[in-house]
Design a protein around this motif. Structure first.
Motif, mmCIF file in Angstrom:
data_model
loop_
_atom_site.group_PDB
_atom_site.id
_atom_site.type_symbol
_atom_site.label_atom_id
_atom_site.label_comp_id
_atom_site.label_asym_id
_atom_site.label_seq_id
_atom_site.Cartn_x
_atom_site.Cartn_y
_atom_site.Cartn_z
ATOM 1 N N UNK A 176 36.794 40.710 45.588
ATOM 2 C CA UNK A 176 36.342 41.353 44.244
ATOM 3 C C UNK A 176 35.491 40.620 43.184
ATOM 4 N N UNK A 177 35.847 39.242 43.029
ATOM 5 C CA UNK A 177 35.162 38.557 42.034
ATOM 6 C C UNK A 177 34.041 37.678 42.631
ATOM 7 N N UNK A 178 34.043 37.205 43.779
ATOM 8 C CA UNK A 178 33.129 36.283 44.199
ATOM 9 C C UNK A 178 32.082 36.640 45.314
ATOM 10 N N UNK A 179 32.587 37.547 46.464
ATOM 11 C CA UNK A 179 31.497 37.742 47.600
ATOM 12 C C UNK A 179 31.368 39.216 47.386
ATOM 13 N N UNK A 180 31.499 39.996 46.262
ATOM 14 C CA UNK A 180 30.777 41.411 46.079
ATOM 15 C C UNK A 180 29.316 41.404 46.050
ATOM 16 N N UNK A 181 28.650 40.196 45.893
ATOM 17 C CA UNK A 181 27.178 40.619 46.014
ATOM 18 C C UNK A 181 26.621 40.961 47.204
ATOM 19 N N UNK A 236 22.619 39.139 41.277
ATOM 20 C CA UNK A 236 22.311 38.091 40.300
ATOM 21 C C UNK A 236 22.297 36.782 41.114
ATOM 22 N N UNK A 237 23.642 36.478 41.894
ATOM 23 C CA UNK A 237 23.567 35.436 42.518
ATOM 24 C C UNK A 237 24.372 35.809 44.084
ATOM 25 N N UNK A 238 23.687 35.151 45.105
ATOM 26 C CA UNK A 238 24.183 35.421 46.490
ATOM 27 C C UNK A 238 23.872 34.270 47.092
ATOM 28 N N UNK A 239 25.286 33.994 47.825
ATOM 29 C CA UNK A 239 25.270 32.876 48.824
ATOM 30 C C UNK A 239 25.257 33.486 50.222
ATOM 31 N N UNK A 240 24.356 33.060 51.246
ATOM 32 C CA UNK A 240 24.295 33.606 52.507
ATOM 33 C C UNK A 240 25.721 33.052 53.228
ATOM 34 N N UNK A 241 26.449 32.174 52.810
ATOM 35 C CA UNK A 241 27.457 31.652 53.405
ATOM 36 C C UNK A 241 28.716 32.383 53.318
ATOM 37 N N UNK A 242 28.780 33.339 52.160
ATOM 38 C CA UNK A 242 29.857 34.042 51.771
ATOM 39 C C UNK A 242 30.250 34.984 52.912
ATOM 40 N N UNK A 243 29.539 35.587 53.555
ATOM 41 C CA UNK A 243 29.929 36.432 54.611
ATOM 42 C C UNK A 243 30.785 35.569 55.780
ATOM 43 N N UNK A 244 30.309 34.445 55.859
ATOM 44 C CA UNK A 244 30.918 33.683 56.903
ATOM 45 C C UNK A 244 32.449 33.215 56.322
ATOM 46 N N UNK A 245 32.493 33.016 54.901
ATOM 47 C CA UNK A 245 33.564 32.543 54.494
ATOM 48 C C UNK A 245 34.588 33.962 54.583
ATOM 49 N N UNK A 246 34.165 35.173 54.301
ATOM 50 C CA UNK A 246 34.721 36.394 54.271
ATOM 51 C C UNK A 246 35.615 36.420 55.638
ATOM 52 N N UNK A 247 34.721 36.288 56.628
ATOM 53 C CA UNK A 247 35.493 36.288 58.028
ATOM 54 C C UNK A 247 36.398 35.301 58.212
ATOM 55 N N UNK A 248 36.163 33.759 57.850
ATOM 56 C CA UNK A 248 37.028 32.769 58.155
ATOM 57 C C UNK A 248 38.503 33.070 57.150
ATOM 58 N N UNK A 249 38.306 33.557 55.975
ATOM 59 C CA UNK A 249 39.426 33.746 55.076
ATOM 60 C C UNK A 249 40.405 34.977 55.637
ATOM 61 N N UNK A 250 39.538 35.839 56.230
ATOM 62 C CA UNK A 250 40.413 37.067 57.058
ATOM 63 C C UNK A 250 41.116 36.691 58.029
#
Length: 186
Positions: A26-31, A48-62
């Protein structure tokens, strides 16, 4: 198997981690979701801010959460059955599905806030145009609202209060007086 005996005390810890995962989405990987909406042509989506590794972190955290959430099943198997404890990981695919649904819900909720905030800015731009007496096309008003909205979000982000600002814009009930008059007298 000391770790399995201590699971009596750790039974509800995964619930706290799921709450943390929701706030990550909700607060970090919404971009990630906003960028997808921009590609679809949604003009209110501002990244505004986008980090390409957030998608990978979404998968890892899930995946990590699905493994952590299997701990109560392991505990139950160890405690009440004679089955081997590692059979408790069989519920992990169910928790992967729960994580995917949680991700979708959290990101859509964040996008809804941004969309509501944008439409407040759009109404403001439309009202200012009507107040000045200029007849502008819908595209001009839309472009002005996008420019103003992006500028205000960048300023809020620079001051460290982006979420506070977006929440305030999205939840405000202030509307220009002419819009209220149109609704009342139609």
């Amino acid at each position: 198997m000391q770790i399995l005996e201590s699971l009596d005390y750790w039974f509800w810890v995964p619930v706290l981690f799921w709450v943390g995962l929701f706030f990550w989405f909700y607060r970090v990987s919404y971009p990630i979701y906003l960028k997808k909406q921009m590609k679809k042509g949604k003009k209110w989506a501002v990244v505004l801010k986008y980090r390409p590794y957030w998608k990978f972190l979404d998968l890892v955290f899930t995946l990590l959460m699905s493994a952590i959430s299997a701990l109560p099943a392991i505990w139950a198997l160890f405690r009440w059955t004679s089955l081997p404890w590692f059979y408790g990981f069989a519920v992990s695919p169910l928790f992967i599905v729960v994580g995917a649904v949680l991700c979708r819900v959290a990101k859509k909720k964040a996008a809804g806030l941004f969309q509501s905030a944008y439409f407040l800015e759009y109404r403001r731009a439309h009202y200012e145009s009507d107040l000045k007496g200029k007849m502008q096309s819908e595209a001009d008003i839309n472009n002005r609202a996008i420019w103003s909205f992006t500028k205000k979000l960048r300023n809020a982000e620079a001051h460290g209060c982006l979420w506070k600002y977006v929440n305030a814009m999205a939840k405000t009930k202030k509307i220009p007086p002419d819009v209220l008059a149109e609704v009342q007298y139609v």
